[in-house]
Enzyme design. Structure first.
Site, PDB file in Angstrom:
ATOM      1  CB  SER A  52      -1.099  -0.024   1.085  1.00 44.65           C
ATOM      2  OG  SER A  52      -1.972  -0.927   0.981  1.00 44.65           O
ATOM      3  CE1 TYR A 145      -4.995   2.575   3.935  1.00 50.78           C
ATOM      4  CE2 TYR A 145      -5.598   0.166   3.508  1.00 50.78           C
ATOM      5  CZ  TYR A 145      -4.713   1.345   3.246  1.00 50.78           C
ATOM      6  OH  TYR A 145      -3.568   1.176   2.457  1.00 50.78           O
ATOM      7  CB  SER A 146     -12.038   1.254   1.758  1.00 50.46           C
ATOM      8  OG  SER A 146     -12.531   0.506   0.575  1.00 50.46           O
ATOM      9  CG  ASN A 147      -6.958  -2.179   0.071  1.00 51.92           C
ATOM     10  OD1 ASN A 147      -5.806  -1.694   0.053  1.00 51.92           O
ATOM     11  ND2 ASN A 147      -7.226  -3.225   1.039  1.00 51.92           N
ATOM     12  N   GLY A 288       2.790  -0.457   4.107  1.00 49.80           N
ATOM     13  CA  GLY A 288       2.260  -1.391   3.019  1.00 49.80           C
ATOM     14  C   GLY A 288       2.604  -2.825   3.333  1.00 49.80           C
TER      15      GLY A 288
END
Length: 339
Positions: A52, A145-147, A288
C-alpha cells in the site's frame, strides 16, 4: 557531533533488525538517512513488494492531474468513474478513505495466496467486488481504510489522462529519480533484480496454516492499491523528495497533508499518513503489506527519511504480530529521531 550521531544510529538500527530476525522473521532490510542495513535473508537494499505504499504514488499522480486542471479534487468522482453511482463521493474522499466505499478485498477473498497468486484480475473486477457490498457509511462521515478507494483512483487517472495508470506512476518514479522502483507489467509475477525470498501463511486468516514461499505473485489483485516494487532507499527518497516539493506544487502538497484523525498517534491525508514521533513532530509516509512483505516508509520536514521491509508479514512464523509491527515502527522512529 555529526560523527557521534552517525555512530549511535549505525549501532541502534542493526541491533533492532537483528532482534526482529532472532524472534522469527526471515529477513529485514532498512534505509535510514542515506545508509542501508539488512539482517537475515534480506540483501542490502534489495527489491521488495511495497504493497500500500503504492497509494502514495497514486495520490501524487492524481494530484498532478488536479494541478493540471484535469481533475476536480472536491468534485464527484463518478465524473471519471461512473461505476460509483453516489455523486456525493468526491475525489478527495476517495484519496482520504472517507468515501464509505467498502473494501473489495473482503468480498473477493484474498487471504488464501493459492487463490490469487496465479490469477490475473482486471481493475473492474476489483471495483465490482467492492461495489456489490453495501456502503460502509455516508460519504465524508468518517475515516475507514478501503483498498477500493485506490482502485477508483487508478481508474480515475486512466480516464483523466487517457493513458494506463502504470504510465502515470512511472512518470512519478522518473520525476523522483528512483532507479529501482517500477510498476509491474501485466502478468509479471517475478521480482526484477536482487531480492530476498518472501514467505506467507497459506491462509492469512488461519495462523496455523502452512507457511509458503510467496516471492512469485501476480500483484494485479492489488493493482493501484498496492502492486508496486521498490527498495527501502527508493521509498525513503520518494517521501523526502515529496516533502521537499519535488513532485507537486505547494498547493497540492498542502492538500495532501490535510488530515483526518486515525488514532491517537496518526492521521491520514491524501495517500499520506502522519505519525507522531518520540522526539516530537511527525513523520509523513505510508505502510504497505502484501503476501510475503510488510513495509513502512516516511520522511520528516527536517529532511530525515527512512524505510523498512520484512520478508514475511508479522505473525507468519507464530510470533505476536503486534509486537513485530511495533518493532518496525520503532526502527522508523529510531531512524527519524536518533541523535
Amino acid at each position: 557531533m555529526f560523527v557521534a550521531a552517525l555512530t549511535a544510529l549505525s549501532l541502534a538500527i542493526p541491533q533492532q533488525l537483528d532482534q526482529i530476525v532472532q524472534e522469527g522473521t526471515p529477513g529485514v532490510e532498512a534505509h535510514a538517512n542515506g545508509r542501508n542495513f539488512a539482517a537475515g535473508n534480506a540483501p542490502v537494499n534489495g527489491r521488495v513488494r511495497i504493497g500500500s505504499i503504492t497509494k502514495s504514488f497514486v495520490a501524487v499522480a492524481t494530484l498532478q492531474l488536479v494541478a493540471d486542471g484535469k481533475v476536480e479534487l472536491d468534485g464527484p468522482v463518478n465524473k471519471y468513474v461512473p461505476q460509483v453511482k453516489d455523486s456525493r463521493v468526491t475525489v478527495r474522499q476517495v484519496l482520504q478513505h472517507t468515501s464509505g466505499l467498502p473494501d473489495y478485498t473482503r468480498a473477493l477473498g484474498v487471504a488464501k495466496i493459492g487463490d490469487v497468486r496465479n490469477v490475473h484480475f482486471e481493475p473492474h473486477e476489483l471495483l465490482d467486488a467492492g461495489l456489490k457490498q453495501q456502503p460502509s457509511f455516508q460519504p465524508g462521515e468518517k475515516y475507514e481504510y478501503s483498498n477500493t478507494n485506490y482502485v477508483v483512483a487508478g481508474l480515475l487517472i486512466q480516464k483523466a489522462s487517457g493513458r494506463p495508470v502504470g504510465e502515470a506512476i512511472q512518470a512519478v518514479i522518473s520525476k523522483a529519480g528512483l532507479d529501482h522502483t517500477y510498476w509491474p507489467n501485466q502478468g509479471e509475477q517475478r521480482i526484477r533484480g536482487r531480492h530476498a525470498r518472501a514467505y506467507a501463511l497459506s491462509d492469512l486468516q488461519d495462523p496455523k496454516s502452512e507457511v509458503v514461499d510467496a516471492t512469485e505473485f501476480d500483484p494485479s489483485v492489488a493493482w493501484a492499491s498496492g502492486a508496486m516494487v521498490s527498495t527501502p532507499a527508493d521509498v525513503a527518497k520518494f517521501y523526502k523528495t515529496l516533502l521537499k516539493g519535488g513532485l507537486l506544487p505547494a498547493k497540492q502538497l498542502d492538500e495532501m497533508r490535510r488530515t483526518v484523525a486515525v488514532d491517537e498517534k496518526s492521521a491520514y491525508g491524501l495517500g499520506l499518513e502522519s505519525t507522531k514521533l518520540s522526539c516530537g513532530g511527525v513523520s509523513w509516509g505510508h505502510g504497505g503489506a502484501i503476501h510475503g512483505w510488510a513495509s513502512l516508509g516516511a520522511a520528516t520536514d527536517n529532511g530525515r527519511s527512512a524505510a523498512v521491509t520484512l520478508t514475511a508479514l508479522p505473525g507468519t512464523f507464530g510470533k505476536d504480530p503486534a509486537r513485530t509491527y511495533q518493532q518496525i515502527v520503532q526502527v522508523m522512529d529510531t531512524a527519524l529521531c536518533k541523535k
